[in-house]
Design an enzyme around this catalytic site. Sequence first.
Site, PDB file in Angstrom:
ATOM      1  N   TYR A  24       0.841  -1.196   0.000  1.00 35.27           N
ATOM      2  CA  TYR A  24       0.000   0.000   0.000  1.00 35.27           C
ATOM      3  C   TYR A  24       0.879   1.250   0.000  1.00 35.27           C
ATOM      4  O   TYR A  24       0.661   2.176  -0.794  1.00 35.27           O
ATOM      5  CB  TYR A  24      -0.944  -0.016   1.211  1.00 35.27           C
ATOM      6  N   GLU A  46     -11.480   5.004   4.991  1.00 31.71           N
ATOM      7  CA  GLU A  46     -11.002   5.885   6.058  1.00 31.71           C
ATOM      8  C   GLU A  46     -12.073   6.103   7.123  1.00 31.71           C
ATOM      9  O   GLU A  46     -11.759   6.186   8.313  1.00 31.71           O
ATOM     10  CB  GLU A  46     -10.509   7.206   5.473  1.00 31.71           C
ATOM     11  N   TRP A  54      -5.008   1.132  10.439  1.00 35.58           N
ATOM     12  CA  TRP A  54      -5.102   1.051   8.982  1.00 35.58           C
ATOM     13  C   TRP A  54      -4.852  -0.384   8.508  1.00 35.58           C
ATOM     14  O   TRP A  54      -5.460  -0.835   7.552  1.00 35.58           O
ATOM     15  CB  TRP A  54      -4.149   2.035   8.318  1.00 35.58           C
TER      16      TRP A  54
END
Length: 195
Positions: A24, A46, A54
Amino acid sequence: MQRTTEPNRSRCTWAGSDPLMVAYHDKEWGLPVHDDRTHFEFLVLEGAQAGLSWSTILNKREGYRRSFADFDVAKVARYSPAKVEKLLTDPSIVRNRAKVTATVSNAKAFLDLQKDEGSFDAYLWDLAGGKPVVRRRRSMSDIPATSPLSRKLSTDLKDRGFRFVGPTVMYAHLQAVGVVNDHVVSCFRWSEVQG
């Protein structure tokens, strides 16, 4: 900085050693986005992350793709209460009622914003002045949780009916979609994402 497996390369320490986080970081985070589907995807992810890590969300990303029609905003905007109830039983996503219902209502607000502004992308980049904000962060401790732009974006989106779009969540969005380049300067991606 953590060294990559490639010589003379280092990356932002938050990427750690998890292959999903590293991929990522190396391929997506901070790369300027100009596609509304991708903007919607990051808004969903998000918002789901609020209060979580995350890495938890990245590990559930495929579940989110399946559950939210590959982030087709028009389809998600039509989700019924029954569909929401079914999603709340799906362990491949974060089963938080407020976050799931916000995703559906945000899809409706996203469509309204597109009608008003032409596209979410045009709206966002216009708000940011039309080009990435390049920072020269020396360490992760130099990176703030919010900014004047994220606060302005958060306020405007809330006024338009969006939820789970606080200033911190919006700063994460600005970073993820390349409006703000917050790779530290010693990271190999810092110069690459500047275009």
